[in-house]
Design an enzyme around this catalytic site. Structure first.
Site, PDB file in Angstrom:
ATOM      1  N   ASP A 260      -7.914 -61.763 -23.691  1.00  0.00           N
ATOM      2  CA  ASP A 260      -8.615 -63.088 -23.398  1.00  0.00           C
ATOM      3  C   ASP A 260      -7.895 -63.789 -22.445  1.00  0.00           C
ATOM      4  O   ASP A 260      -6.753 -63.178 -22.015  1.00  0.00           O
ATOM      5  CB  ASP A 260      -8.877 -63.928 -24.799  1.00  0.00           C
ATOM      6  CG  ASP A 260      -9.891 -65.034 -24.517  1.00  0.00           C
ATOM      7  OD1 ASP A 260     -10.272 -65.475 -25.548  1.00  0.00           O
ATOM      8  OD2 ASP A 260     -10.350 -65.217 -23.363  1.00  0.00           O
TER       9      ASP A 260
HETATM   10  C1  GLC Z   1     -12.034 -68.092 -22.429  1.00  0.00           C
HETATM   11  C2  GLC Z   1     -12.679 -67.553 -23.910  1.00  0.00           C
HETATM   12  C3  GLC Z   1     -13.448 -66.492 -23.970  1.00  0.00           C
HETATM   13  C4  GLC Z   1     -13.985 -66.445 -22.393  1.00  0.00           C
HETATM   14  C5  GLC Z   1     -12.789 -66.405 -21.386  1.00  0.00           C
HETATM   15  C6  GLC Z   1     -13.628 -66.318 -19.871  1.00  0.00           C
HETATM   16  O1  GLC Z   1     -11.077 -68.909 -22.978  1.00  0.00           O
HETATM   17  O2  GLC Z   1     -11.775 -67.767 -25.084  1.00  0.00           O
HETATM   18  O3  GLC Z   1     -14.572 -66.573 -24.910  1.00  0.00           O
HETATM   19  O4  GLC Z   1     -14.732 -65.306 -22.302  1.00  0.00           O
HETATM   20  O5  GLC Z   1     -11.825 -67.339 -21.662  1.00  0.00           O
HETATM   21  O6  GLC Z   1     -13.879 -67.584 -19.516  1.00  0.00           O
END
Ligand code: GLC
Length: 729
Positions: A260
């Protein structure tokens, strides 16, 4: 479309040409930060140091970035462009919690299919969805993105969304790669505080939190995303048991794993790594193939390999998985989407689909004296509330490309539906959901007084749910409760419509109004759908995918709880206000419940009313004994005893009365949505496989144990039409 051919062979040939630096480049994902394409970004693209970008860029920038990567680098490997297409791209569908309230996975699949088509046309290859974290704590803002509290329901929606996004051919022009997230246990954050610690015993992890991910892997998800949280001391992004052990070795997942946002580097803050270099080493060793946004891989993998701290084959395996997805998407064959069309206005077909999804997502929680559906003769009608005419908030959290000009607000939907057949008057009463400015109250209350019915649209602005937006107090924000109370005091019947990203503790306000509709954040066509429901064009048919607590102090509260040794209903309940002075210690009973609120939720899982009524009867099972590997056929008759055509969601729950480990008092094991004309009866049949009645035993083996089982069928988790059967050796 050029034949993709033997992907493994093509990956092997390409990998054989790549330098270590170019391989590591494929494992790097960076976000476009606006402001055009910097010289540094151009340099890194030409060097093959970036494999993916996210946060969608204006199509013309997207196209130029892709062109540089393909035409100006040594090997011309296309970038895989990612974006959070969570519940729609340009056409915004209900938030996932709302889609779960439809209990209609094929409908959710169609929504994902439509979103994939819109996103792919704009140059997006990969969505960071579906999110399938089990959420049993409405304080957690990301419950909005979840499919609720139940593993079985969530699994059906997770697999449907994967199929929807990816279609039957990942290389098709309207297909995008799915991403099962956040692996795993993210929804168990302590206190419902986003990013906080999740302490999950392995059996709970395997029986509750992991099944939706297994369903997504079985449905062929191309990617999986790790989570921000730790589980019992080990961050998921560095958790080899989870990633290599369960996801790859046990389940055979063949796609790639992306971290993430900066969750690799955040393992330093977790106190799990000393520095980014160790974070890079631990994340790769655990099984993270691509690093989102932080630069631990870009900065340290080359030296880790040259120092012998990381075997080169780990890099090769990661890059192989990434390239397989890129080839599978046809990125090397698709006419490079250099001229990605900017997001086009939603098609009529997609808007109609969005309306269907919104119609089926809304849950009727209360309808005193059948005040709903409203008759247009009940004119004039007052439309009041901070969310009655807001084209932005109705779209909900994680809206990236939906545009307010496409939205039908509730007020607009009502006006369009009724035309001049009724007098509609509008007063916001509060400018926005958190406002405490009571300056407009008097006008709103006066308008209510002069009307024959009030429809109040309240709830949460979109920003109050979603990532990093946990709330400890779950009442209606701002002065909405006060405004509702004053309006109710005017004596005109009130229909309350809540638009929110989570269950709210609305017990107090619900008592003061005549009807309550829960609409979540219903998306672009939410207003049109709500108008149709309020005025009876269609009957509400949504069912709660999550339990509503009476108060925050009751959390966690969910239907599939354990019985305990002193179940809540084992002795008579004496409520706080009824306790005699100096009552004897033993006089209040001794059970798992509260003195002040007892133990029942405000509204139970699976609950939802209709304008019709449904009677269940004739429950039959094919046998009272089955063996492992066999199915039990369950049939039940459902009758619409009401006077309008409507849809019902029949739900099947099962309990294993005694096992080698304790089992929940009920678990959802089947559901079917059915349309019934007034007075019509249909027989619904469930094929219940013994296999899905298993659990992980003391040695963490998945077992189906012999023993006594009860099953119930009904319209919500309080279902009491019961049959009994055994699983025998
Ligand atoms: C975020 C989220 C994730 C998302 C990613 C890209 O912090 O936790 O769900 O897809 O970043 O935006």
């Amino acid at each position: 479309m050029a034949e993709i051919g033997d992907i493994d062979k093509r990956v092997g040939l390409l990998l054989g040409k790549m330098t270590l630096r170019e391989k590591i480049g494929q494992m790097v994902q960076v976000s476009y930060r606006g402001g055009g394409i910097s010289d540094d970004l151009k340099h890194r693209l030409r060097e093959g140091r970036i494999g993916s970008m996210l946060n969608g860029v204006p199509p013309e920038i997207n196209a130029e970035i892709q062109r540089i990567a393909v035409e100006e680098s040594r090997l011309g490997i296309p970038l895989i462009m990612g974006r959070d297409v969570v519940h729609g791209f340009r056409t915004i569908f209900p938030i996932p919690l709302g889609q779960a309230a439809t209990w209609d996975p094929p409908l959710a699949e169609a929504c994902a299919r439509a979103a994939a088509g819109e996103a792919a046309a704009a140059g997006i290859h990969w969505t960071f969805a579906p999110m399938m974290d089990i959420a049993r704590d409405p304080r957690w803002g990301r419950i909005a993105e979840s499919f609720g509290e139940d593993p079985y329901l969530t699994s059906r929606f997770a697999e449907a969304a994967v199929r929807g996004f990816q279609g039957k051919d990942l290389a098709a022009p309207d297909a995008i790669a799915a991403c099962a997230k956040h692996f795993a246990g993210y929804g168990a954050a302590e206190g419902g505080r986003d990013y906080d610690t999740a302490n999950i015993p392995e059996r709970l992890l395997r029986d509750v939190y992991l099944p939706p991910f297994k369903a997504a892997v079985d449905a062929g998800t191309a990617t999986v995303m790790t989570a921000f949280n730790e589980i019992d001391g080990v961050p998921t992004t560095g958790n080899g048991r989870l990633l290599r052990g369960m996801l790859r070795d046990e389940w055979g997942f063949g796609g790639f794993v992306v971290s993430d946002w900066e969750s690799v580097a955040e393992m330093v803050a977790h106190g799990f790594c000393e520095d980014d270099k160790e974070a890079a080493q631990k994340a790769l060793a655990a099984g993270v193939d691509m690093e989102m946004q932080s630069s631990a891989y870009a900065d340290h993998l080359e030296s880790l390999v040259s120092e012998g701290a990381v075997p080169g084959k780990l890099i090769d395996n990661a890059v192989r998985r990434i390239l397989k997805v890129k080839f599978g998407l046809g990125l090397f064959e698709k006419p490079p989407i250099y001229a990605a069309s900017s997001s086009k206005a939603p098609s009529r077909e997609n808007l109609d689909l969005a309306k269907q999804a919104a119609l089926k997502s809304v849950v009727l929680l209360k309808n005193k004296n059948k005040i709903l559906p409203l008759s247009k003769e009940r004119s004039p009608i007052a439309v009041i509330g901070p969310l009655a005419d807001d084209a932005y908030e109705i779209l909900g959290t994680w809206n990236r490309d939906g545009r307010i000009e496409d939205t039908v607000t509730p007020l607009a939907g009502i006006r369009k539906l009724l035309g001049d057949s009724a007098e509609i008057h509008y007063a916001a009463g509060l400018e926005y959901s958190r406002s405490r400015d009571t300056g407009q109250f008097a006008r709103a209350v006066e308008l209510a007084r002069q009307s024959k019915a009030v429809i109040f649209f309240g709830g949460e602005e979109a920003i109050l749910s979603g990532e990093a937006h946990s709330r400890a107090c779950l009442k209606l924000p701002g002065a909405q409760s006060e405004l509702i109370e004053e309006i109710a005091g005017a004596g005109t019947p009130v229909v309350l419509v809540i638009l929110a990203g989570r269950p709210l503790t609305i017990g107090d306000v619900s008592e003061k109004v005549d009807a309550v509709l829960y609409a979540w954040h219903p998306g672009t066509m939410g207003g049109s759908a709500l108008a149709d429901l309020i005025f009876g064009i269609e009957a509400p048919s949504g069912k709660l995918p999550v339990t509503f607590p009476q108060t925050e102090g009751q959390i966690p509260v969910y239907y599939a709880h354990k019985n305990t040794g002193r179940p809540p209903d084992r002795t008579p309940l004496t409520m706080l206000e009824d306790i005699p002075r100096r009552a004897a210690q033993s006089s209040l009973g001794d059970a798992a419940r509260y003195l002040d609120i007892g133990y029942l939720p405000l509204y139970p899982f699976g609950y939802g009313l209709s304008y019709a009524e449904f009677a269940y009867g004739g429950l039959q099972i094919s046998s009272d004994k089955i063996r492992r590997g066999e199915n039990l056929r369950v049939s039940v008759q459902v009758t619409n005893i009401g006077n309008v055509d409507a849809e019902e969601v029949a739900q099947l729950y099962v309990r294993d009365l005694s096992a080698s480990v304790t089992r929940p008092v009920k678990e959802l094991k089947g559901f079917q949505r059915v349309r019934l004309k007034a007075k019509q009866t249909k027989t619904i049949v469930f094929d219940l496989s013994a296999e899905i009645l298993g659990f992980h035993d003391g040695e963490m083996r998945y077992v189906v144990e012999p023993g006594e089982f009860h099953l119930w069928v009904g319209g919500d988790s309080r279902a009491d039409l019961r049959a009994e059967f055994q699983i025998v050796e």
